[in-house]
Structure formats: structure tokens, C-alpha cells
Design a protein around this motif. Structure first.
Motif, PDB file in Angstrom:
ATOM      1  N   SER A  44      30.949  31.411  57.142  1.00  0.00           N
ATOM      2  CA  SER A  44      30.358  31.114  55.847  1.00  0.00           C
ATOM      3  C   SER A  44      28.913  31.596  55.753  1.00  0.00           C
ATOM      4  O   SER A  44      28.494  32.118  54.713  1.00  0.00           O
ATOM      5  CB  SER A  44      30.429  29.616  55.570  1.00  0.00           C
ATOM      6  OG  SER A  44      29.981  29.348  54.268  1.00  0.00           O
ATOM      7  N   ARG A  71      35.717  34.183  53.296  1.00  0.00           N
ATOM      8  CA  ARG A  71      35.701  32.953  54.098  1.00  0.00           C
ATOM      9  C   ARG A  71      37.111  32.606  54.583  1.00  0.00           C
ATOM     10  O   ARG A  71      37.300  32.206  55.731  1.00  0.00           O
ATOM     11  CB  ARG A  71      35.108  31.801  53.293  1.00  0.00           C
ATOM     12  CG  ARG A  71      33.617  31.884  53.117  1.00  0.00           C
ATOM     13  CD  ARG A  71      33.065  30.669  52.355  1.00  0.00           C
ATOM     14  NE  ARG A  71      31.641  30.781  52.182  1.00  0.00           N
ATOM     15  CZ  ARG A  71      31.051  31.278  51.085  1.00  0.00           C
ATOM     16  NH1 ARG A  71      31.765  31.692  50.059  1.00  0.00           N
ATOM     17  NH2 ARG A  71      29.726  31.356  51.021  1.00  0.00           N
ATOM     18  N   ALA A  72      38.102  32.780  53.707  1.00  0.00           N
ATOM     19  CA  ALA A  72      39.489  32.451  54.058  1.00  0.00           C
ATOM     20  C   ALA A  72      40.032  33.354  55.171  1.00  0.00           C
ATOM     21  O   ALA A  72      40.924  32.936  55.908  1.00  0.00           O
ATOM     22  CB  ALA A  72      40.382  32.535  52.818  1.00  0.00           C
ATOM     23  N   THR A  73      39.480  34.568  55.301  1.00  0.00           N
ATOM     24  CA  THR A  73      39.941  35.467  56.367  1.00  0.00           C
ATOM     25  C   THR A  73      39.277  35.149  57.701  1.00  0.00           C
ATOM     26  O   THR A  73      39.615  35.748  58.715  1.00  0.00           O
ATOM     27  CB  THR A  73      39.664  36.950  56.045  1.00  0.00           C
ATOM     28  OG1 THR A  73      38.252  37.180  56.038  1.00  0.00           O
ATOM     29  CG2 THR A  73      40.287  37.380  54.737  1.00  0.00           C
ATOM     30  N   GLY A  74      38.299  34.244  57.694  1.00  0.00           N
ATOM     31  CA  GLY A  74      37.633  33.876  58.939  1.00  0.00           C
ATOM     32  C   GLY A  74      36.231  34.430  59.099  1.00  0.00           C
ATOM     33  O   GLY A  74      35.620  34.269  60.155  1.00  0.00           O
ATOM     34  N   TRP A 117      37.479  42.099  46.687  1.00  0.00           N
ATOM     35  CA  TRP A 117      37.329  40.913  47.538  1.00  0.00           C
ATOM     36  C   TRP A 117      36.246  39.990  46.988  1.00  0.00           C
ATOM     37  O   TRP A 117      35.220  40.441  46.487  1.00  0.00           O
ATOM     38  CB  TRP A 117      36.984  41.320  48.971  1.00  0.00           C
ATOM     39  CG  TRP A 117      38.180  41.823  49.705  1.00  0.00           C
ATOM     40  CD1 TRP A 117      38.649  43.098  49.743  1.00  0.00           C
ATOM     41  CD2 TRP A 117      39.087  41.048  50.469  1.00  0.00           C
ATOM     42  NE1 TRP A 117      39.792  43.168  50.491  1.00  0.00           N
ATOM     43  CE2 TRP A 117      40.088  41.921  50.954  1.00  0.00           C
ATOM     44  CE3 TRP A 117      39.163  39.701  50.789  1.00  0.00           C
ATOM     45  CZ2 TRP A 117      41.142  41.485  51.748  1.00  0.00           C
ATOM     46  CZ3 TRP A 117      40.204  39.260  51.591  1.00  0.00           C
ATOM     47  CH2 TRP A 117      41.182  40.144  52.052  1.00  0.00           C
ATOM     48  N   GLU A 156      35.008  33.818  48.512  1.00  0.00           N
ATOM     49  CA  GLU A 156      35.984  32.820  48.940  1.00  0.00           C
ATOM     50  C   GLU A 156      37.072  33.458  49.801  1.00  0.00           C
ATOM     51  O   GLU A 156      37.497  32.887  50.808  1.00  0.00           O
ATOM     52  CB  GLU A 156      36.614  32.122  47.718  1.00  0.00           C
ATOM     53  CG  GLU A 156      35.645  31.292  46.913  1.00  0.00           C
ATOM     54  CD  GLU A 156      34.691  32.122  46.030  1.00  0.00           C
ATOM     55  OE1 GLU A 156      35.030  33.271  45.639  1.00  0.00           O
ATOM     56  OE2 GLU A 156      33.579  31.644  45.766  1.00  0.00           O
ATOM     57  N   GLN A 157      37.517  34.637  49.407  1.00  0.00           N
ATOM     58  CA  GLN A 157      38.547  35.336  50.184  1.00  0.00           C
ATOM     59  C   GLN A 157      38.012  35.738  51.557  1.00  0.00           C
ATOM     60  O   GLN A 157      38.737  35.667  52.551  1.00  0.00           O
ATOM     61  CB  GLN A 157      39.052  36.561  49.428  1.00  0.00           C
ATOM     62  CG  GLN A 157      39.880  36.216  48.209  1.00  0.00           C
ATOM     63  CD  GLN A 157      40.176  37.436  47.355  1.00  0.00           C
ATOM     64  OE1 GLN A 157      39.315  38.297  47.159  1.00  0.00           O
ATOM     65  NE2 GLN A 157      41.392  37.502  46.827  1.00  0.00           N
TER      66      GLN A 157
END
Length: 171
Positions: free
Chosen positions: A71, A65-68, A59, A62-63
Motif C-alpha cells: 500500500s 493493492r489487490a495484486t500484492g 490499472w 485498488e487493483q
């Protein structure tokens, strides 16, 4: 935005099949770190659960952050993540520049230093790691409020309370 429960489930999946230095499922380590961070709120609990995900799995920040994952939580995880070619002491010094990263690393260090865990290691490794973790505490604890340190170690590794008292007694 993920909840602590969702982040814990994610961490369990991300570390599935991994074991720590003493052969215990790795999720137990990150759960222990997270438990020590409960007094500081959900964001730090999430950071504790995920503190090794970037370092020990495929992981990326960026990944996450993309999962929620918020940040600012990912920023803490990045701060405590090993970087290739960066010596451990330098990493610890970098961590101490950020209060939240310092608290996560104090919890991580406390769990890694737990006598129940270290007793299962070969003597030479136990001695080497004890010195490494003690040196890290000298830097980490200097950068943190003593009440915060006490809150964490009383949950994660109460045996360190004696070391904290000795530190307080020093002139």
C-alpha cells in the motif's frame, strides 16, 4: 506481497505495446527510472517501475493493492500520477510534500531529460520539454537532499551532474 522481479514483470505486461515519446518500448523508461532508485531500496524501485501504471494504463490503485503491491508503494505511485485539471507545476509542488514521491519524480525527470532521448525529438518539442523539465527540477531539487539527487542522476542521467554543480555554486 510482490517482489521487485514480480513487479518488473507486471510493469512489462501493463505497458506492453506502449512506446515513449521517441518510439522506444515504454518499459525501458520505467526500468531506467527504477534503476535510479536502487540506492533507496526495493519499495522505491517498485514505485519507479509502476510510476506510470495508473496514469497510462487501465490499472487502478485498488487493483495494484489487490495484486500484492504494498500500500505504501501504491501511495507513492498515486502521488506522482497526473490528476485531471491539475496544472503540471501544481502537481510538482504536491509531489514535493512527500520525500519518496519526490525521489521517484527526480528519477523520472532525469530520464525524460536525458540528451539521448531529447535529441530524437523535433526541435520545438525538445525546447518546450527542456524548459518544462528544468522548471520542475528547480522545485524537485529544492525539496530533496543533494546527495540523493546526485545518487539518482549519476545513474539515470549523468549530464545533469553539471547542473547540480552549478546549483551548488549559487549563493
Amino acid at each position: 506481497m510482490q517482489t521487485v522481479t514480480e513487479v518488473e514483470a507486471f510493469a512489462r505486461r501493463a505497458h506492453e505495446g506502449q512506446t515513449d515519446k521517441v518510439g522506444v518500448p515504454y518499459i525501458e523508461h520505467v526500468r531506467a527510472v527504477a534503476a535510479g532508485l536502487v540506492p533507496f531500496g526495493d519499495d522505491l524501485v517498485m514505485a519507479g517501475l509502476l510510476h506510470d501504471v495508473i496514469e497510462d494504463t487501465d490499472w487502478t490503485a485498488e487493483q495494484l493493492r489487490a495484486t500484492g503491491v504494498p500500500s505504501h508503494v501504491v501511495c507513492v505511485i498515486e502521488a506522482v500520477t497526473n490528476q485531471a485539471g491539475v496544472p503540471y507545476e501544481e502537481k510538482i509542488r504536491r509531489i514535493t510534500a512527500d520525500r519518496n514521491a519526490t525521489l521517484v519524480k527526480i528519477a523520472d525527470n532525469a530520464h525524460n531529460s536525458h540528451p539521448d532521448r531529447s535529441a530524437q525529438l523535433p526541435q520545438d518539442k525538445r525546447t518546450r520539454l527542456a524548459a518544462k523539465y528544468r522548471a520542475a527540477r528547480d522545485l524537485l531539487w529544492t525539496a530533496a537532499d543533494e546527495r540523493d539527487i546526485e545518487a539518482i542522476v549519476s545513474i539515470v542521467n549523468p549530464s545533469l551532474l553539471d547542473e547540480l554543480e552549478e546549483r551548488r555554486a549559487r549563493p
